[in-house]
Design an enzyme around this catalytic site. Structure first.
Site, PDB file in Angstrom:
ATOM      1  N   HIS A 119      68.881  39.337  55.589  1.00 51.91           N
ATOM      2  CA  HIS A 119      67.934  38.413  56.216  1.00 51.91           C
ATOM      3  C   HIS A 119      67.517  37.271  55.302  1.00 51.91           C
ATOM      4  O   HIS A 119      66.452  36.697  55.483  1.00 51.91           O
ATOM      5  CB  HIS A 119      66.692  39.192  56.688  1.00 51.91           C
ATOM      6  CG  HIS A 119      66.998  40.138  57.803  1.00 51.91           C
ATOM      7  ND1 HIS A 119      66.251  41.259  58.071  1.00 51.91           N
ATOM      8  CD2 HIS A 119      68.008  40.160  58.706  1.00 51.91           C
ATOM      9  CE1 HIS A 119      66.763  41.894  59.101  1.00 51.91           C
ATOM     10  NE2 HIS A 119      67.844  41.259  59.503  1.00 51.91           N
ATOM     11  N   CYS A 158      67.567  14.015  51.759  1.00 53.11           N
ATOM     12  CA  CYS A 158      67.450  13.164  52.977  1.00 53.11           C
ATOM     13  C   CYS A 158      66.024  13.084  53.501  1.00 53.11           C
ATOM     14  O   CYS A 158      65.796  12.562  54.592  1.00 53.11           O
ATOM     15  CB  CYS A 158      68.366  13.737  54.083  1.00 53.11           C
ATOM     16  SG  CYS A 158      67.710  15.241  54.832  1.00 53.11           S
TER      17      CYS A 158
HETATM   18  C1  BV8 Z   1      69.719  38.155  66.373  1.00 50.35           C
HETATM   19  C2  BV8 Z   1      63.290  37.814  57.750  1.00 50.35           C
HETATM   20  C3  BV8 Z   1      70.908  37.049  68.018  1.00 50.35           C
HETATM   21  C4  BV8 Z   1      62.123  36.963  58.046  1.00 50.35           C
HETATM   22  C5  BV8 Z   1      63.449  39.380  59.602  1.00 50.35           C
HETATM   23  C6  BV8 Z   1      65.462  43.709  72.100  1.00 50.35           C
HETATM   24  C7  BV8 Z   1      66.155  44.834  71.683  1.00 50.35           C
HETATM   25  C8  BV8 Z   1      66.941  44.804  70.528  1.00 50.35           C
HETATM   26  C9  BV8 Z   1      67.032  43.638  69.779  1.00 50.35           C
HETATM   27  C10 BV8 Z   1      66.336  42.538  70.198  1.00 50.35           C
HETATM   28  C11 BV8 Z   1      65.545  42.561  71.343  1.00 50.35           C
HETATM   29  N1  BV8 Z   1      64.985  41.346  71.467  1.00 50.35           N
HETATM   30  C12 BV8 Z   1      65.380  40.557  70.463  1.00 50.35           C
HETATM   31  C13 BV8 Z   1      66.224  41.256  69.694  1.00 50.35           C
HETATM   32  C14 BV8 Z   1      66.931  40.809  68.521  1.00 50.35           C
HETATM   33  C15 BV8 Z   1      66.001  40.798  67.321  1.00 50.35           C
HETATM   34  C16 BV8 Z   1      65.361  42.134  67.119  1.00 50.35           C
HETATM   35  O1  BV8 Z   1      65.982  43.074  66.636  1.00 50.35           O
HETATM   36  N2  BV8 Z   1      64.077  42.237  67.520  1.00 50.35           N
HETATM   37  C17 BV8 Z   1      63.380  43.507  67.368  1.00 50.35           C
HETATM   38  C18 BV8 Z   1      61.947  43.241  66.857  1.00 50.35           C
HETATM   39  C19 BV8 Z   1      63.340  44.219  68.713  1.00 50.35           C
HETATM   40  N3  BV8 Z   1      66.866  40.512  66.207  1.00 50.35           N
HETATM   41  C20 BV8 Z   1      67.118  39.222  65.884  1.00 50.35           C
HETATM   42  O2  BV8 Z   1      66.597  38.282  66.422  1.00 50.35           O
HETATM   43  C21 BV8 Z   1      68.155  39.034  64.798  1.00 50.35           C
HETATM   44  N4  BV8 Z   1      69.075  38.016  65.246  1.00 50.35           N
HETATM   45  O3  BV8 Z   1      69.687  39.139  67.070  1.00 50.35           O
HETATM   46  O4  BV8 Z   1      70.415  37.052  66.696  1.00 50.35           O
HETATM   47  C22 BV8 Z   1      71.943  36.038  68.070  1.00 50.35           C
HETATM   48  C23 BV8 Z   1      73.237  36.447  68.332  1.00 50.35           C
HETATM   49  C24 BV8 Z   1      74.209  35.509  68.442  1.00 50.35           C
HETATM   50  C25 BV8 Z   1      73.878  34.143  68.267  1.00 50.35           C
HETATM   51  C26 BV8 Z   1      72.569  33.757  67.957  1.00 50.35           C
HETATM   52  C27 BV8 Z   1      71.582  34.710  67.853  1.00 50.35           C
HETATM   53  C28 BV8 Z   1      67.518  38.532  63.510  1.00 50.35           C
HETATM   54  C29 BV8 Z   1      66.563  39.563  62.989  1.00 50.35           C
HETATM   55  C30 BV8 Z   1      66.071  39.134  61.611  1.00 50.35           C
HETATM   56  C31 BV8 Z   1      64.612  38.782  61.690  1.00 50.35           C
HETATM   57  N5  BV8 Z   1      64.110  38.510  60.330  1.00 50.35           N
HETATM   58  N6  BV8 Z   1      63.080  39.121  58.343  1.00 50.35           N
HETATM   59  C32 BV8 Z   1      60.906  37.450  57.323  1.00 50.35           C
HETATM   60  O5  BV8 Z   1      60.962  38.452  56.580  1.00 50.35           O
HETATM   61  O6  BV8 Z   1      59.872  36.780  57.502  1.00 50.35           O
HETATM   62  S1  BV8 Z   1      63.131  40.898  60.241  1.00 50.35           S
HETATM   63  C33 BV8 Z   1      61.819  41.638  59.427  1.00 50.35           C
HETATM   64  O7  BV8 Z   1      61.452  42.815  60.148  1.00 50.35           O
HETATM   65  C34 BV8 Z   1      62.196  42.210  58.099  1.00 50.35           C
HETATM   66  O8  BV8 Z   1      63.072  41.436  57.367  1.00 50.35           O
HETATM   67  C35 BV8 Z   1      62.816  43.537  58.436  1.00 50.35           C
HETATM   68  O9  BV8 Z   1      64.199  43.396  58.500  1.00 50.35           O
HETATM   69  C36 BV8 Z   1      62.407  43.771  59.848  1.00 50.35           C
HETATM   70  C37 BV8 Z   1      61.956  45.182  60.071  1.00 50.35           C
HETATM   71  O10 BV8 Z   1      61.003  45.430  59.187  1.00 50.35           O
HETATM   72  P1  BV8 Z   1      61.132  46.703  58.201  1.00 50.35           P
HETATM   73  O11 BV8 Z   1      61.832  46.253  56.982  1.00 50.35           O
HETATM   74  O12 BV8 Z   1      61.703  47.898  58.886  1.00 50.35           O
HETATM   75  O13 BV8 Z   1      59.627  46.874  57.904  1.00 50.35           O
HETATM   76  P2  BV8 Z   1      58.543  47.453  58.897  1.00 50.35           P
HETATM   77  O14 BV8 Z   1      57.234  46.881  58.488  1.00 50.35           O
HETATM   78  O15 BV8 Z   1      58.989  47.348  60.326  1.00 50.35           O
HETATM   79  O16 BV8 Z   1      58.585  49.012  58.550  1.00 50.35           O
HETATM   80  C38 BV8 Z   1      58.243  49.413  57.233  1.00 50.35           C
HETATM   81  C39 BV8 Z   1      58.729  50.834  57.104  1.00 50.35           C
HETATM   82  O17 BV8 Z   1      58.497  51.259  55.770  1.00 50.35           O
HETATM   83  C40 BV8 Z   1      58.002  51.791  58.015  1.00 50.35           C
HETATM   84  O18 BV8 Z   1      58.931  52.696  58.576  1.00 50.35           O
HETATM   85  C41 BV8 Z   1      57.050  52.540  57.054  1.00 50.35           C
HETATM   86  O19 BV8 Z   1      56.830  53.876  57.473  1.00 50.35           O
HETATM   87  C42 BV8 Z   1      57.861  52.530  55.794  1.00 50.35           C
HETATM   88  N7  BV8 Z   1      57.089  52.627  54.546  1.00 50.35           N
HETATM   89  C43 BV8 Z   1      55.857  52.143  54.295  1.00 50.35           C
HETATM   90  N8  BV8 Z   1      55.525  52.414  53.003  1.00 50.35           N
HETATM   91  C44 BV8 Z   1      56.600  53.067  52.448  1.00 50.35           C
HETATM   92  C45 BV8 Z   1      57.599  53.192  53.423  1.00 50.35           C
HETATM   93  N9  BV8 Z   1      58.774  53.807  53.195  1.00 50.35           N
HETATM   94  C46 BV8 Z   1      58.977  54.293  51.950  1.00 50.35           C
HETATM   95  N10 BV8 Z   1      58.076  54.203  50.944  1.00 50.35           N
HETATM   96  C47 BV8 Z   1      56.886  53.594  51.162  1.00 50.35           C
HETATM   97  N11 BV8 Z   1      55.989  53.508  50.159  1.00 50.35           N
HETATM   98 ZN    ZN Z   2      68.194  17.188  53.675  1.00 49.04          ZN
END
Ligand code: BV8
Ligand code: ZN
Length: 255
Positions: A119, A158
């Protein structure tokens, strides 16, 4: 924490290990997880809207301010015991690849050398017009107050508006990173899924791909995730506690 002898043997005999990480692996460094990142003043915004091209187009100063807040948090934080254990693990096995969803550089700062960012990165902003990489004027930004709007800088080439170098919702993942991560998942013997809620696609396909290709998939998380039924083994706990214990168990097997 105790580990099964066959998991210890599997790791030490593995040809290739993948460690797939999410925001949870940086939580013990003080970096709010993606879901928690929306605490404080940010909680009034939906990440699904803020981390999108439309969100940036509609509110460039708000979105840039959010990323500068996150960049400053990362810059002023240190890798934690979980990041360090992953780096140490690479020294105990034949081949280890880190595939991360995180946009911070804490894996690299802990010593991990093979890190694939699915990402993008907070440290690679680029121009929205000509795509030129942007060099930050202030490498270590003073932490802006939460919720602070900051005007994105103008491109050196740019004068177009610069954007964060991350993959937003609705944007495609970098093709080369995806190809390398998918190939590593198809060819590994063990995949650790660490600190991810496993709800974001296509990244969340990586552990499923490894499992389908015959790898043992081990989840490290204190809480349940969307992959609970799909993984082979759950090590329930914090990355910064479970992974150092695993290193200790591996080292005692090697002596
Ligand atoms: C795409 C960068 C299409 C930015 C991020 C419906 C169903 C399925 C999919 C979709 C849908 N609607 C839309 C979609 C697609 C969408 C998606 O998946 N949405 C989800 C929310 C449903 N995906 C996209 O849009 C992707 N692109 O599909 O493109 C396309 C295709 C062709 C042509 C054009 C387009 C792009 C997705 C990337 C988004 N960018 N990050 C930024 O960071 O600001 S995502 C962002 O959330 C993070 O990077 C991370 O990847 C993601 C999930 O977060 P996690 O890392 O899992 O963190 P989270 O807080 O959720 O959980 C933390 C975990 O840690 C918990 O489980 C917790 O218990 C645990 N934890 C806590 N403390 C600890 C721990 N574990 C261990 N030790 C600890 N101490
Ligand atoms: Zn530029």
């Amino acid at each position: 924490m105790d580990f099964s002898p066959d998991l210890i043997r599997l790791i030490l005999n593995a040809r290739h290990i993948v460690v797939f990480t999410g925001a949870g692996v940086s939580q013990e460094s003080g970096i709010p997880t993606f879901r928690d990142a929306m605490t404080g003043l940010w909680e009034t915004f939906d990440p699904g809207k803020l981390a999108t091209p439309e969100g940036f187009a509609a509110n460039p100063d708000l979105v840039w301010g959010w990323y500068e807040w996150r960049r400053s948090k990362v810059t002023h934080s240190l890798p934690n015991a979980g990041h360090r254990a992953i780096s140490e693990l690479a020294g105990l096995v034949k081949h280890l690849t880190v595939v991360t969803q995180n946009v911070d550089d804490l894996h690299e700062r802990a010593g991990s050398t093979e890190v694939i960012h699915l990402h993008g990165s907070l440290h690679q902003p680029r121009c929205t017009v000509c795509g030129a990489a942007h060099v930050f004027a202030n490498a270590a930004p003073v932490e802006p107050p939460e919720g602070r709007k900051i005007q994105p800088p103008a491109c050196h080439q740019c004068q177009g508006p610069v954007r964060p170098g991350v993959v937003w919702f609705g944007e495609e993942l970098p093709a080369e990173a995806w190809a390398k991560a998918h190939s590593a998942a198809q060819n590994c013997d063990v995949l650790f899924s660490v600190g991810t809620s496993s709800v974001v696609y296509p990244a969340a396909i990586i552990p499923l791909t490894a499992g389908q290709a015959g790898a043992r998939v081990v989840q490290v998380n204190p809480l349940p995730t969307a992959h609970d039924e799909a993984v082979h083994e759950k090590l329930i706990g914090k990355a910064g506690e479970v992974l150092p214990d695993l290193i200790t168990a591996l080292r005692s097997e090697l002596t």
